[in-house]
Scaffold this motif. Structure first.
Motif: not given
Length: 316
Positions: A4-7, A33-40, A43-46, A201-204
């Motif tokens: 996941x890549x968000x810019x 409003x302008x989220x930058x996020x990288x998930x490998x 990963x288990x992301x909260x 990959x988990x996004x919770x």
């Protein structure tokens, strides 16, 4: 590898606000409003925040349900909205208030239909279903129509349905909402096992911070559509000054004891400490009438509440 890549991800909605009996005016609300996020991968992301912070909106943009107003997002190498069909075969989605099961069909038939929809080979489907049946105890209600299942049983069915096609990413939006304690524990144990395998990959997103503490090593906090924390839970505690509590129960009451707070008619001492509690415990060794000592870890809910307050005060 990033899945996941968000810019600069943004989402705006136009709403009508009542100004008088006959007049309404349009207003633009920026939900993300302008989220930058990288998930490998693995990963288990909260991903948490207060109501209206933009959590669910972010997930809907990542899964192709909503078109971003600005910025970029790629999931499993795809741009979600224009490549939604291809992306659907690579992700699983569980929304606590939405169902992907057929209401009037037995649970087993829903699983079989999903196999054909996602074109999953029969052997792969059977293998994954056996694993879910074992971990989630599905056998007792596989033949029952979905509309007759309890909320906890249905959520276990939703998790199974989301995983039968072998997704690379599993998006979970409030998966334990409304569940009883037993059902929550079953869901958490299952998701822990899925995460530990490392191939999903988990996004919770959740309001139940116990889910985050037990499942996720990384925590992203969003408020007013912006990321205000991205790191470990321990880093969150350190940043916002959370403290351990040492609770001491006594047989005989005391009037005071150093910097302790005295409670329960003098029979309980409460210390707040930063870091290790060893020094406090050592001081208590010779205290007469000592009955019990408990060390309570910082409450993440209090930490997050302080974070939200800070973010609100700092917001323009």
């Amino acid at each position: 590898m990033s899945v996941i890549e968000a810019r600069g991800l943004r989402k705006e909605f136009t709403v009508r606000v009542k100004r008088s009996r006959l007049r309404r005016e349009k207003r633009v609300v920026r939900a993300v409003d302008g989220v930058d996020l990288t998930v490998e991968r693995g990963e288990m992301l909260g991903y948490i925040g207060p109501n209206g912070a933009g959590k669910s909106t972010t997930l809907k943009m990542m899964t192709g349900v909503l078109m971003p107003s600005g910025g970029e997002v790629r999931v499993c190498g795809y741009t979600p909205v224009p490549q939604r069909t291809k992306l659907a075969r690579r992700i699983g989605v569980v929304f606590g208030q939405r169902s992907q099961l057929w209401w009037d069909l037995p649970l087993r038939d829903s699983f079989d239909l999903l196999r054909h929809i996602f074109r999953v080979p029969a052997d792969d489907h059977a293998s994954r279903l056996r694993r879910c049946r074992s971990l989630l105890d599905l056998d007792e209600f596989l033949e029952i129509p979905v509309r007759q299942l309890s909320l906890g049983q249905r959520m276990r069915g939703e998790l199974t349905a989301a995983l039968l096609h072998g997704p690379e990413v599993l998006f979970l939006d409030e998966p334990t909402i409304g569940l009883d304690v037993v059902s929550k524990q079953a869901v958490r144990s299952f998701l822990t096992e899925v995460g530990e395998r490392g191939d999903t990959t988990l996004v919770l997103t959740t309001h139940d911070l116990a889910d985050i503490e037990r499942l996720c090593k990384r925590l992203v906090v969003i408020d007013h559509g912006r990321v205000v924390h991205d790191g470990t839970i321990d880093a969150l505690h350190a940043r916002y000054g959370s403290r351990r509590r040492v609770v001491v129960d006594l047989d005989e009451p005391v009037a005071s004891f150093g910097d302790a707070t005295v409670e329960a008619d003098g029979r309980r001492l409460v210390f707040e400490v930063d870091g290790s509690a060893a020094a406090v415990v050592a001081r208590l060794g010779g205290l007469p009438g000592l009955r019990d000592i408990a060390i309570l870890e910082p409450d993440i809910e209090d930490v997050v509440a302080r974070l939200y307050k800070t973010a609100t005060e700092d917001a323009p």
